[in-house]
Design a protein around this motif. Structure first.
Motif, mmCIF file in Angstrom:
data_model
loop_
_atom_site.group_PDB
_atom_site.id
_atom_site.type_symbol
_atom_site.label_atom_id
_atom_site.label_comp_id
_atom_site.label_asym_id
_atom_site.label_seq_id
_atom_site.Cartn_x
_atom_site.Cartn_y
_atom_site.Cartn_z
ATOM 1 N N GLN A 322 0.831 -1.201 0.000
ATOM 2 C CA GLN A 322 0.000 0.000 0.000
ATOM 3 C C GLN A 322 0.871 1.259 0.000
ATOM 4 O O GLN A 322 1.653 1.474 0.932
ATOM 5 C CB GLN A 322 -0.926 0.008 1.225
ATOM 6 C CG GLN A 322 -1.999 -1.054 1.198
ATOM 7 C CD GLN A 322 -2.933 -0.891 0.004
ATOM 8 O OE1 GLN A 322 -3.372 0.216 -0.318
ATOM 9 N NE2 GLN A 322 -3.232 -2.004 -0.660
ATOM 10 N N ASN A 324 1.850 5.259 0.409
ATOM 11 C CA ASN A 324 1.412 6.333 1.298
ATOM 12 C C ASN A 324 1.620 7.683 0.617
ATOM 13 O O ASN A 324 1.948 7.743 -0.574
ATOM 14 C CB ASN A 324 2.133 6.257 2.650
ATOM 15 C CG ASN A 324 3.644 6.425 2.521
ATOM 16 O OD1 ASN A 324 4.154 6.857 1.477
ATOM 17 N ND2 ASN A 324 4.369 6.087 3.563
ATOM 18 N N TYR A 325 1.451 8.753 1.356
ATOM 19 C CA TYR A 325 1.529 10.082 0.734
ATOM 20 C C TYR A 325 2.938 10.383 0.217
ATOM 21 O O TYR A 325 3.107 11.112 -0.758
ATOM 22 C CB TYR A 325 1.068 11.159 1.727
ATOM 23 C CG TYR A 325 2.035 11.473 2.837
ATOM 24 C CD1 TYR A 325 2.919 12.546 2.733
ATOM 25 C CD2 TYR A 325 2.075 10.704 4.004
ATOM 26 C CE1 TYR A 325 3.806 12.838 3.747
ATOM 27 C CE2 TYR A 325 2.950 10.996 5.014
ATOM 28 C CZ TYR A 325 3.812 12.057 4.890
ATOM 29 O OH TYR A 325 4.692 12.346 5.901
ATOM 30 N N ASN A 356 -9.078 7.410 0.661
ATOM 31 C CA ASN A 356 -8.081 6.858 1.580
ATOM 32 C C ASN A 356 -7.337 8.012 2.253
ATOM 33 O O ASN A 356 -6.644 8.788 1.600
ATOM 34 C CB ASN A 356 -7.103 5.967 0.806
ATOM 35 C CG ASN A 356 -6.093 5.284 1.708
ATOM 36 O OD1 ASN A 356 -5.925 5.631 2.873
ATOM 37 N ND2 ASN A 356 -5.404 4.297 1.159
ATOM 38 N N LYS A 357 -7.477 8.125 3.571
ATOM 39 C CA LYS A 357 -6.847 9.238 4.294
ATOM 40 C C LYS A 357 -5.320 9.228 4.178
ATOM 41 O O LYS A 357 -4.685 10.280 4.257
ATOM 42 C CB LYS A 357 -7.254 9.187 5.770
ATOM 43 C CG LYS A 357 -8.719 9.534 6.016
ATOM 44 C CD LYS A 357 -9.030 9.533 7.500
ATOM 45 C CE LYS A 357 -10.487 9.900 7.742
ATOM 46 N NZ LYS A 357 -10.828 9.894 9.183
ATOM 47 N N ASN A 358 -4.736 8.043 4.001
ATOM 48 C CA ASN A 358 -3.276 7.943 3.939
ATOM 49 C C ASN A 358 -2.688 8.563 2.676
ATOM 50 O O ASN A 358 -1.486 8.854 2.632
ATOM 51 C CB ASN A 358 -2.845 6.474 4.024
ATOM 52 C CG ASN A 358 -3.100 5.876 5.389
ATOM 53 O OD1 ASN A 358 -3.029 6.572 6.398
ATOM 54 N ND2 ASN A 358 -3.407 4.594 5.427
ATOM 55 N N ILE A 359 -3.512 8.738 1.644
ATOM 56 C CA ILE A 359 -2.975 9.295 0.393
ATOM 57 C C ILE A 359 -3.735 10.543 -0.061
ATOM 58 O O ILE A 359 -3.624 10.950 -1.212
ATOM 59 C CB ILE A 359 -2.963 8.242 -0.737
ATOM 60 C CG1 ILE A 359 -4.386 7.736 -1.044
ATOM 61 C CG2 ILE A 359 -2.041 7.083 -0.398
ATOM 62 C CD1 ILE A 359 -4.463 6.870 -2.297
ATOM 63 N N GLN A 360 -4.502 11.142 0.854
ATOM 64 C CA GLN A 360 -5.164 12.391 0.495
ATOM 65 C C GLN A 360 -4.116 13.466 0.215
ATOM 66 O O GLN A 360 -3.125 13.571 0.937
ATOM 67 C CB GLN A 360 -6.093 12.845 1.621
ATOM 68 C CG GLN A 360 -7.418 12.103 1.672
ATOM 69 C CD GLN A 360 -8.240 12.299 0.411
ATOM 70 O OE1 GLN A 360 -8.621 13.402 0.062
ATOM 71 N NE2 GLN A 360 -8.503 11.206 -0.287
#
Length: 598
Positions: A322, A324-325, A356-360
């Motif tokens: 997965q 991330n940002y 997905n908050k992790n990639i906003q």
């Protein structure tokens, strides 16, 4: 969901029992099991109120601690304010919660309240109070707290002293930090690590490596944290040789197989411009996490290897790792450095619409998109994109657009962007310099003078440009027109020969890189001794044939030095790797990896 009814009905006991009040132990267990749900914690609080157990300190401490850990500081503060004479531990818990949630003003306010009503702080109070002071814009609050620390006789407590050192480094007071460190009774590995790490975090990489060397001489064995900080310092400076020596220390101490250390080494390789060694390490790593993947992708991006960056990102998704940002920051940077507008939009829209908050998207991602659009010539689109942002644009976002305006000589939009930018970041010299250079490029010298006068009035000083080369594990620094180096005579002689050779095959000095109102001949003299050229001449004299010449520039390299490097790489058949403030440039046989898009 745990509670489906009113909290007062949640916990019931058989009617035969004399008491219907749940035991304290039951609530303690319940608080532990619900520690990750703020909604459930609030329900437990309501139940405590209805049962009359809310006055029990042990329960309220558990509740307050859990709320601060979850970041629900407003509710935690409400709960704290309802307490009768809270103990020092509870004051510490609230202060710690504010600091952990990056609310330093609130943390300092709680400490002030604590001080005013006469609650005596302890050795656990001050590490977090000092952390809060380090997050504030000015040092005076931290200085006042330091006085309190001495008043209560806590200045020699290791945790307190370490945080004071960190605070002073963050405010540029290295002398005070070193004084505190030098007067520590027991300088253990934790104290050394703290000072080295904070130097790295604040751009004092040379100082960090000096401390690492002193630590070794003092007989203190490094741990994984030490090695990670030292490798990060090597990455900042671009010193591959020292980085490998540092990793040798890790191998000697048996901590080289730690994934955190391997990720730091991976980061060091890409920041030194050696993506081949980085990829070899990446492929051999027995374990890889999202940091490993993101570091390699971002490394390819800043080194101009866009296709490899995007291919690795596809492989990452195929292997169901997965992102991330940070991963997406690397992907967008890769698109930006190659001018892939459509691809950049596709990745950015996926982030924004994923849920997905992790990639906003964060401000850094918006800045990347502005850079991509701006460098590609879509200045109006970039401006409108900023105006439609759901979050407030910062200096990084507006700065990206100002840089693009300078590249495309759009003075009108540049003036408007500069006005907005100087409201957000009035004291950052580089933005004033970009505006001044933009005016100079179109011959508007009266506006150049106005910008420079404004800088003088505000006390904003231009950062001096310099270049450095690592040779035999030592750094050699060069400034424009500098003759202080011991090999200066040989360097200037070599430079003169190089200029004659490359002029004979078509090199023409780009005098537009000189932003001063002087004659063309004087401009040619000025650009001929730019720091990059001196560093390259030094490298050609000293670095063994077959090895690349690595040059680190603290600012963006100018058009003429970029052109000069291409010609020199062709006539000498040497690879020149130059890292400037923006990206890497790999010059091989007269061609740059950036393909002149930078």
């Amino acid at each position: 969901m745990l509670f489906k009814t009113h909290p007062s009905k949640f916990y019931s006991l058989p009617h035969t029992q004399k008491s219907t009040i749940p035991p304290i132990q039951a609530f303690t267990t319940l608080l532990k099991s619900c520690s990750s749900s703020p909604y459930q914690l609030k329900q437990i609080h309501a139940l405590l109120l209805t049962t009359g157990l809310s006055i029990k300190n042990r329960l309220i401490t558990h509740l307050l601690t859990n709320l601060t850990l979850l970041g629900h500081m407003s509710y935690a503060r409400q709960l704290f304010d309802e307490m009768h004479k809270p103990r020092t531990f509870l004051w510490n818990t609230l202060i710690k919660g504010y600091v952990k949630n990056e609310l330093p003003i609130e943390a300092a306010s709680v400490y002030r309240q604590m001080h005013l009503i006469g609650v005596r702080p302890d050795s656990f109070t001050y590490p977090f109070v000092v952390k809060a002071c380090a997050q504030l814009p000015e040092l005076w609050t931290g200085g006042a707290v330091h006085v309190h620390v001495m008043k209560y006789g806590l200045e020699f407590v290791s945790m307190v002293r370490t945080e004071l050192m960190i605070m002073y480094v963050k405010f540029g007071e290295m002398g005070l930090a070193e004084f505190l460190f030098g007067s520590m009774v027991d300088r253990d590995v934790v104290a050394w690590n703290a000072l080295i790490a904070v130097c790295v975090q604040n751009g004092l990489a040379s100082k960090a490596l000096g401390l690492f060397h002193q630590m070794s001489l003092a007989g203190i064995k490094p741990d994984a944290v030490t090695i990670v900080s030292a490798l990060s310092a090597c990455g900042q400076l671009g010193c591959l040789e020292i980085g490998e020596e540092t990793y040798g220390v890790a191998r000697k101490e048996g901590i080289d197989c730690n994934i955190i250390v391997e990720n730091a080494r991976l980061d060091m390789f890409v920041k030194c411009g050696n993506t081949d060694m980085a990829r070899t390490l990446f492929n051999k790593m027995p374990q890889r996490n999202v940091i490993s993947w993101s570091t390699m992708i971002l490394g390819y991006a800043i080194n101009g290897e866009t296709e490899k960056a995007l291919a690795l990102f596809s492989r990452m998704k195929n292997e169901e790792v997965q992102p991330n940002y940070v991963t997406y920051l690397g992907v967008l940077s890769a698109c930006s450095h190659a001018g892939l507008v459509n691809e950049g939009w596709a990745y950015f829209n996926h982030m924004a619409q994923s849920g997905n908050k992790n990639i906003q998207p964060r401000k850094e991602h918006y800045a990347c998109m502005v850079d991509l659009l701006g460098r590609s010539g879509h200045l109006e689109e970039a401006y409108n994109f900023i105006k439609s942002m759901p979050i407030e644009p910062d200096a990084g976002v507006w700065g990206a657009l100002l840089g693009a305006c300078a590249i495309h000589h759009d003075v009108k939009l540049g003036q408007h962007v500069a006005d907005l930018l100087f409201e957000v970041a009035p004291d950052i010299a580089s933005y004033h310099v970009i505006m001044s250079n933009m005016y100079a490029a179109v011959g508007r010298w009266d506006f150049v003078d106005k910008v420079r006068l404004k800088m003088r009035k505000k006390g904003v000083k231009k950062v001096a440009g310099y270049s450095s080369v690592e040779f035999n594990s030592e750094f050699h620094f060069f400034y424009g027109g500098d003759r202080s180096h011991p090999q200066s005579a040989y360097i200037y002689e070599k430079l003169e020969v190089l200029l004659k050779q490359i002029k004979s095959i078509g090199y023409i000095p780009k005098t537009s890189s000189v932003f001063h109102d002087v004659e063309t001949e004087e401009k040619e003299v000025t650009i001929s001794t730019h720091s990059e050229k001196l560093a390259i001449a030094f490298g050609l004299i000293n670095v063994r044939p077959g090895y690349p010449i690595r040059v680190m520039k603290n600012l963006r390299t100018c058009d003429d030095c970029h052109n000069f490097s291409k010609f020199v790489s062709k006539i000498t058949m040497r690879e020149i790797i130059m890292r400037d403030k923006i990206r890497f440039h790999h010059f091989r046989n007269g061609v740059c990896s950036c393909k002149d898009f930078w």
